[in-house]
Design a protein around this motif. Structure first.
Motif, mmCIF file in Angstrom:
data_model
loop_
_atom_site.group_PDB
_atom_site.id
_atom_site.type_symbol
_atom_site.label_atom_id
_atom_site.label_comp_id
_atom_site.label_asym_id
_atom_site.label_seq_id
_atom_site.Cartn_x
_atom_site.Cartn_y
_atom_site.Cartn_z
ATOM 1 N N PHE A 233 -20.444 -38.347 13.693
ATOM 2 C CA PHE A 233 -19.230 -37.762 13.131
ATOM 3 C C PHE A 233 -18.618 -38.765 12.158
ATOM 4 O O PHE A 233 -18.584 -39.960 12.440
ATOM 5 C CB PHE A 233 -18.221 -37.444 14.235
ATOM 6 N N ARG A 234 -18.134 -38.268 11.013
ATOM 7 C CA ARG A 234 -17.496 -39.140 10.023
ATOM 8 C C ARG A 234 -15.985 -38.981 10.126
ATOM 9 O O ARG A 234 -15.457 -37.874 10.127
ATOM 10 C CB ARG A 234 -17.948 -38.805 8.610
ATOM 11 N N LEU A 235 -15.314 -40.120 10.187
ATOM 12 C CA LEU A 235 -13.854 -40.147 10.189
ATOM 13 C C LEU A 235 -13.347 -40.102 8.749
ATOM 14 O O LEU A 235 -14.100 -40.419 7.817
ATOM 15 C CB LEU A 235 -13.361 -41.421 10.878
ATOM 16 N N ALA B 295 -21.367 -32.203 25.826
ATOM 17 C CA ALA B 295 -19.952 -31.888 26.048
ATOM 18 C C ALA B 295 -19.058 -32.797 25.204
ATOM 19 O O ALA B 295 -18.062 -32.338 24.631
ATOM 20 C CB ALA B 295 -19.605 -32.018 27.529
ATOM 21 N N LEU B 296 -19.399 -34.084 25.113
ATOM 22 C CA LEU B 296 -18.595 -35.008 24.313
ATOM 23 C C LEU B 296 -18.693 -34.661 22.829
ATOM 24 O O LEU B 296 -17.681 -34.643 22.116
ATOM 25 C CB LEU B 296 -19.023 -36.457 24.556
ATOM 26 N N VAL C 78 -21.736 -34.923 10.721
ATOM 27 C CA VAL C 78 -22.489 -35.178 9.496
ATOM 28 C C VAL C 78 -23.986 -35.348 9.747
ATOM 29 O O VAL C 78 -24.777 -35.349 8.803
ATOM 30 C CB VAL C 78 -21.936 -36.410 8.729
ATOM 31 N N HIS C 79 -24.377 -35.490 11.007
ATOM 32 C CA HIS C 79 -25.800 -35.633 11.320
ATOM 33 C C HIS C 79 -25.998 -35.315 12.794
ATOM 34 O O HIS C 79 -25.176 -35.670 13.632
ATOM 35 C CB HIS C 79 -26.274 -37.065 11.043
ATOM 36 N N GLU D 166 -16.148 -32.422 17.950
ATOM 37 C CA GLU D 166 -16.193 -31.482 16.833
ATOM 38 C C GLU D 166 -15.123 -30.405 16.927
ATOM 39 O O GLU D 166 -14.458 -30.093 15.938
ATOM 40 C CB GLU D 166 -17.572 -30.842 16.746
ATOM 41 N N HIS D 167 -14.939 -29.816 18.112
ATOM 42 C CA HIS D 167 -14.105 -28.624 18.223
ATOM 43 C C HIS D 167 -12.691 -28.882 18.728
ATOM 44 O O HIS D 167 -11.809 -28.044 18.487
ATOM 45 C CB HIS D 167 -14.799 -27.582 19.096
ATOM 46 N N VAL D 168 -12.455 -29.986 19.393
ATOM 47 C CA VAL D 168 -11.101 -30.292 19.860
ATOM 48 C C VAL D 168 -10.467 -31.352 18.955
ATOM 49 O O VAL D 168 -9.369 -31.166 18.437
ATOM 50 C CB VAL D 168 -11.101 -30.744 21.338
#
Length: 117
Positions: A41-43, A18-19, A32-33, A24-26
């Motif tokens: 996730f890449r900032l 969920a997180l 990235v992996h 990703e979607h919100v």
């Protein structure tokens, strides 16, 4: 020790899927992996936000909520300073990080600066 910013964040949670979906979607972070029970996730600045499911091995010391990584210019030197100050180091050091427990009981991290190409 020279802290230059916040360089990483990781969360170990029972609600990892969920997180990860939320990130990703919100929040629209770029995935990235991924592998079972783990998402990276890449900032935009090149730093990472990571999500760990409870089943992902090696992060059992992440027990206090999100773990924040303080970026340092010299990781080996900063780690030595923590050790000399009597700070509890957690887990095995990685090539670019070292986890530790702060005086408040929470888990934190030192992380090497991101090398931009």
């Amino acid at each position: 020790m020279e802290i230059t910013g916040l360089g990483w964040s990781g969360t170990r949670t029972d609600r990892a899927e969920a997180l990860a979906h939320f990130y990703e979607h919100v929040l629209e972070l770029r995935l990235v992996h991924t592998e079972p029970h783990f998402w990276v996730f890449r900032l935009p600045d090149g730093n990472h936000v990571e999500v760990f499911g409870r089943q992902f091995p090696g992060k059992e010391h992440f027990t206090t909520g999100p773990v924040v990584g303080f970026t340092v210019t010299d990781l080996p030197q900063a780690t030595r300073q923590l050790r000399e100050a009597g700070v509890e180091l957690l887990g095995e050091p990685g090539p670019t990080w070292q986890h530790f427990r702060g005086p408040d009981g929470n888990v934190y991290e030192l992380v090497s600066e991101v090398q931009h190409s």
